[in-house]
Write an enzyme that holds these catalytic residues in place. Structure first.
Site, PDB file in Angstrom:
ATOM      1  N   ASP A 159       4.341  47.043  47.768  1.00 22.53           N
ATOM      2  CA  ASP A 159       4.658  45.694  48.257  1.00 22.53           C
ATOM      3  C   ASP A 159       4.435  44.690  47.127  1.00 22.53           C
ATOM      4  O   ASP A 159       3.303  44.516  46.658  1.00 22.53           O
ATOM      5  CB  ASP A 159       3.761  45.361  49.445  1.00 22.53           C
ATOM      6  CG  ASP A 159       4.209  44.116  50.193  1.00 22.53           C
ATOM      7  OD1 ASP A 159       4.946  43.303  49.617  1.00 22.53           O
ATOM      8  OD2 ASP A 159       3.822  43.955  51.362  1.00 22.53           O
ATOM      9  N   ASP A 160       5.520  44.073  46.667  1.00 22.04           N
ATOM     10  CA  ASP A 160       5.469  43.058  45.601  1.00 22.04           C
ATOM     11  C   ASP A 160       5.153  43.640  44.222  1.00 22.04           C
ATOM     12  O   ASP A 160       4.676  42.926  43.339  1.00 22.04           O
ATOM     13  CB  ASP A 160       4.444  41.956  45.900  1.00 22.04           C
ATOM     14  CG  ASP A 160       4.851  41.050  47.050  1.00 22.04           C
ATOM     15  OD1 ASP A 160       5.926  41.287  47.644  1.00 22.04           O
ATOM     16  OD2 ASP A 160       4.095  40.116  47.375  1.00 22.04           O
ATOM     17  N   CYS A 189      10.261  40.696  51.717  1.00 22.21           N
ATOM     18  CA  CYS A 189       9.983  42.000  52.323  1.00 22.21           C
ATOM     19  C   CYS A 189      10.702  42.316  53.627  1.00 22.21           C
ATOM     20  O   CYS A 189      11.220  43.428  53.778  1.00 22.21           O
ATOM     21  CB  CYS A 189       8.483  42.185  52.490  1.00 22.21           C
ATOM     22  SG  CYS A 189       7.659  40.890  53.392  1.00 22.21           S
ATOM     23  N   ARG A 191      12.971  45.688  53.779  1.00 24.86           N
ATOM     24  CA  ARG A 191      12.538  46.858  54.538  1.00 24.86           C
ATOM     25  C   ARG A 191      13.556  47.242  55.604  1.00 24.86           C
ATOM     26  O   ARG A 191      13.783  48.434  55.868  1.00 24.86           O
ATOM     27  CB  ARG A 191      11.162  46.586  55.153  1.00 24.86           C
ATOM     28  CG  ARG A 191      10.074  46.518  54.110  1.00 24.86           C
ATOM     29  CD  ARG A 191       8.825  45.779  54.600  1.00 24.86           C
ATOM     30  NE  ARG A 191       7.940  45.569  53.463  1.00 24.86           N
ATOM     31  CZ  ARG A 191       6.922  46.374  53.159  1.00 24.86           C
ATOM     32  NH1 ARG A 191       6.647  47.415  53.924  1.00 24.86           N
ATOM     33  NH2 ARG A 191       6.178  46.140  52.095  1.00 24.86           N
ATOM     34  N   LYS A 239       2.299  49.125  56.030  1.00 23.66           N
ATOM     35  CA  LYS A 239       2.838  47.836  56.485  1.00 23.66           C
ATOM     36  C   LYS A 239       4.206  48.030  57.132  1.00 23.66           C
ATOM     37  O   LYS A 239       5.081  48.664  56.559  1.00 23.66           O
ATOM     38  CB  LYS A 239       2.934  46.883  55.292  1.00 23.66           C
ATOM     39  CG  LYS A 239       3.641  45.568  55.600  1.00 23.66           C
ATOM     40  CD  LYS A 239       3.693  44.689  54.362  1.00 23.66           C
ATOM     41  CE  LYS A 239       4.619  43.504  54.561  1.00 23.66           C
ATOM     42  NZ  LYS A 239       4.691  42.633  53.382  1.00 23.66           N
ATOM     43  N   HIS A 271       6.230  45.170  59.272  1.00 25.41           N
ATOM     44  CA  HIS A 271       6.902  43.892  59.025  1.00 25.41           C
ATOM     45  C   HIS A 271       8.368  43.872  59.466  1.00 25.41           C
ATOM     46  O   HIS A 271       9.201  43.184  58.865  1.00 25.41           O
ATOM     47  CB  HIS A 271       6.789  43.473  57.553  1.00 25.41           C
ATOM     48  CG  HIS A 271       6.624  41.985  57.421  1.00 25.41           C
ATOM     49  ND1 HIS A 271       6.241  41.375  56.258  1.00 25.41           N
ATOM     50  CD2 HIS A 271       6.792  40.992  58.318  1.00 25.41           C
ATOM     51  CE1 HIS A 271       6.174  40.069  56.427  1.00 25.41           C
ATOM     52  NE2 HIS A 271       6.511  39.812  57.688  1.00 25.41           N
ATOM     53  N   SER A 307       2.365  41.375  56.856  1.00 26.02           N
ATOM     54  CA  SER A 307       1.646  41.184  55.589  1.00 26.02           C
ATOM     55  C   SER A 307       0.164  40.900  55.834  1.00 26.02           C
ATOM     56  O   SER A 307      -0.224  40.329  56.858  1.00 26.02           O
ATOM     57  CB  SER A 307       2.269  40.037  54.797  1.00 26.02           C
ATOM     58  OG  SER A 307       3.603  40.343  54.446  1.00 26.02           O
ATOM     59  N   HIS A 322       0.634  43.175  47.390  1.00 28.19           N
ATOM     60  CA  HIS A 322       0.762  41.874  48.040  1.00 28.19           C
ATOM     61  C   HIS A 322      -0.626  41.245  48.152  1.00 28.19           C
ATOM     62  O   HIS A 322      -1.608  41.937  48.426  1.00 28.19           O
ATOM     63  CB  HIS A 322       1.378  42.077  49.426  1.00 28.19           C
ATOM     64  CG  HIS A 322       1.789  40.822  50.134  1.00 28.19           C
ATOM     65  ND1 HIS A 322       0.883  39.897  50.597  1.00 28.19           N
ATOM     66  CD2 HIS A 322       3.023  40.352  50.470  1.00 28.19           C
ATOM     67  CE1 HIS A 322       1.540  38.905  51.190  1.00 28.19           C
ATOM     68  NE2 HIS A 322       2.843  39.161  51.119  1.00 28.19           N
ATOM     69  N   ASP A 373       9.315  46.912  47.552  1.00 27.39           N
ATOM     70  CA  ASP A 373      10.198  46.180  48.466  1.00 27.39           C
ATOM     71  C   ASP A 373      10.870  44.978  47.813  1.00 27.39           C
ATOM     72  O   ASP A 373      11.919  44.524  48.264  1.00 27.39           O
ATOM     73  CB  ASP A 373       9.447  45.751  49.723  1.00 27.39           C
ATOM     74  CG  ASP A 373       8.303  44.778  49.450  1.00 27.39           C
ATOM     75  OD1 ASP A 373       7.902  44.608  48.276  1.00 27.39           O
ATOM     76  OD2 ASP A 373       7.790  44.189  50.416  1.00 27.39           O
ATOM     77  N   ASN A 374      10.268  44.422  46.778  1.00 25.00           N
ATOM     78  CA  ASN A 374      10.857  43.295  46.034  1.00 25.00           C
ATOM     79  C   ASN A 374      10.033  43.085  44.775  1.00 25.00           C
ATOM     80  O   ASN A 374       9.054  43.798  44.544  1.00 25.00           O
ATOM     81  CB  ASN A 374      10.908  42.011  46.875  1.00 25.00           C
ATOM     82  CG  ASN A 374       9.610  41.658  47.562  1.00 25.00           C
ATOM     83  OD1 ASN A 374       9.494  41.716  48.774  1.00 25.00           O
ATOM     84  ND2 ASN A 374       8.592  41.303  46.785  1.00 25.00           N
ATOM     85  N   LYS A 392       9.804  37.793  42.747  1.00 23.33           N
ATOM     86  CA  LYS A 392       9.944  37.755  44.201  1.00 23.33           C
ATOM     87  C   LYS A 392      10.538  36.437  44.675  1.00 23.33           C
ATOM     88  O   LYS A 392      10.209  35.376  44.163  1.00 23.33           O
ATOM     89  CB  LYS A 392       8.565  37.953  44.832  1.00 23.33           C
ATOM     90  CG  LYS A 392       8.532  37.837  46.356  1.00 23.33           C
ATOM     91  CD  LYS A 392       7.126  38.040  46.891  1.00 23.33           C
ATOM     92  CE  LYS A 392       7.088  37.879  48.401  1.00 23.33           C
ATOM     93  NZ  LYS A 392       5.733  38.140  48.960  1.00 23.33           N
TER      94      LYS A 392
END
Length: 484
Positions: free
Chosen positions: A42-43, A82, A86, A139, A141, A167, A244, A296-297, A317
């Site tokens: 994540d991130d 995200c 996702r 996660k 989301h 998150s 994240h 995810d990004n 991001k």
């Protein structure tokens, strides 16, 4: 009595033979159709791993994974934040089609009433008819199930779930100061994230220093539970909470990385990847399992030292510059994917949907547009994959398009701190082959390329029917029960 006994024995023998035959078919199916593991950070930024050039974050397990498999240089997500990213990974579709994107609030929030629509088909749902056991860990989301039970992962094809609904910064306590998420001196009392096993709330606040370890333990347990193949193949979706913000690492990793807390967190994720791969090796499943690692990004650059690096790419991001949507992508399958390969062909998380279904012998949905392509030829070195173009959305708006090595920007906007986008007519044009940092506009030199991209946009838009927006509506604050 003796005759009846003989008939009973014969029937029992026949039944036993049938059971053994069914088990044989199940084991054969497990051998024919691979296990699939998708690990999502994540991130995480394009430049955050050792095998992608980071000088001080140590990622020996991911580096080894890349050395034993294939590293993609041009691997993309379908959104710059995200929730839509996702949704695209699990459905194989640009999020504009499912309504999982929004121009103002670009992700689902704690009080969001919407989520992934029932009409969407996730990878887990598409795999289950073929006998796949499925688990989502980490996660989610894609909808807060305490606001609406329809958005629980187990309503979208997953047999088992363990993790956070959204998150880790979305449950601040009154003790959290302004800007708490990006601080390096974290206090656990600032956060009250809820941790679930299936539908049961098992801990709130979750101890975030233990999340990566606990996710890993659950993932390894799931793998070990399917090592004999009797229950058929499996699909494991391991979606880490980190890096994240807020950042937390366990005692084994805290204070160990030269990169500081952010490095500690990434190095613990690297450890987790190593544990998953080792479990597959121990259970002799490695040669029948595709493992793919990505994020995810891009990195959340405004978090300063609590954010990551996009390497030589521009921005991060929240933006449709390369740093926001081009990610590390590592594929591993011993004996199937040749070791030490680097792939420069554009590929995407949406391709994991279609490719996984093809590998599983499952049906790719034909009643809707699927944007993911079958990238088995890239993985196995049997050919190329031709893609008309790749489309960069920010919310519901098409900001940029890549065709071949060229990328046209119709709008540009920083990931954060820039209130409105800058329109470009004619579009900006960059040659990503020679200029991946998007520094030199070559639009005047290539009007024919812009014309080709414009035609690709027309073809794409003709297929787009935007889904109902899922990110705008909120539930009243007082209606949310404990566990959200």
């Amino acid at each position: 009595m003796k005759a009846i006994s003989q008939r009973t024995i014969c029937r029992s023998a026949a039944l036993l033979s049938l059971v053994l035959l069914c088990l044989t078919y199940r084991v054969q199916a497990a051998n024919e159709h691979p296990n699939i593991v998708i690990i999502l950070a994540d991130d995480l930024g394009y430049g955050d791993l050792g095998c992608y050039g980071h000088p001080s974050i140590r990622t020996p397990n991911l580096d080894r994974m890349a050395g034993e498999g294939m590293r993609f240089t041009d691997f993309y997500v379908a959104a710059e934040v995200c929730t839509p990213s996702r949704a695209a990974l699990l459905t194989g579709r640009y999020p504009i089609r499912s309504g999982m994107c929004n121009d103002q609030y670009r992700v689902l929030r704690r009080l969001s009433a919407g989520g992934l629509p029932d009409s969407e088909i996730t990878l887990a749902q598409a795999l289950r008819p073929g006998g796949y056991a499925t688990a989502a860990i980490g996660k989610w989301h894609l909808g807060v199930w305490t606001n609406n039970p329809a958005y629980h992962p187990r309503k979208h094809g997953f047999d088992f779930y363990f993790g956070l609904p959204h998150s880790n910064d979305m449950n601040p306590t009154p003790k959290a100061p302004k800007g708490a998420a990006g601080r390096l001196d974290q206090d656990p009392e600032w956060w009250a994230a809820p941790l679930f096993r299936n539908e049961e709330l098992i801990e709130q606040p979750a101890d975030q220093t233990q999340l990566t370890r606990r996710y890993t333990e659950e993932a390894v347990k799931f793998i070990h539970g399917h090592k004999d193949g009797k229950d058929g193949p499996f699909f494991l979706y391991l979606a880490h909470t980190f890096p994240h913000v807020p950042l937390f690492a366990s005692k084994s990793f805290s204070g160990k990385s030269p990169r500081g807390l952010y490095g500690d967190v990434v190095e613990e994720i690297d450890w987790s990847v190593g544990q998953v791969l080792e479990a597959l090796r121990q259970d002799k499943l490695a040669e029948n399992t595709l493992v793919f690692f990505t994020s995810d990004n891009g990195p959340w650059l405004i978090q300063d030292r609590a954010g990551g690096s996009a390497g030589l790419l521009r921005d991060g991001k929240g933006s449709t510059w390369e740093g926001g949507m081009r990610e590390p992508g590592i594929a591993w399958w011993p004996g199937k994917i040749k070791a030490g390969q680097t792939c420069h062909t554009l590929a995407s998380t949406m391709d994991l949907f279609t490719t996984s279904l093809k590998l599983a012998g499952a049906e790719v949905p034909k009643d809707r547009v699927i944007d993911g392509l079958d990238i088995r030829p890239l993985l196995f070195g049997t050919g190329d994959v031709v893609r008309d173009a790749y489309f960069y959305y920010r919310g519901t708006r098409l900001f940029a398009v890549r065709k071949g090595e060229f990328k046209a920007h119709y709008f540009t906007q920083k990931g954060y701190t820039q209130p409105k986008p800058d329109p470009h007519d004619p579009p900006l044009l960059f040659d990503l082959g020679s200029d991946p940092g998007e520094s030199f506009d070559v639009a005047q030199d290539h009007p024919e390329v812009l014309a080709e991209i414009a035609k690709a946009v027309e073809r794409h838009k003709a297929t787009v029917v935007p889904g109902k927006n899922q990110l705008e509506e909120l539930v009243p604050e007082g209606s949310v029960p404990v566990g959200n």
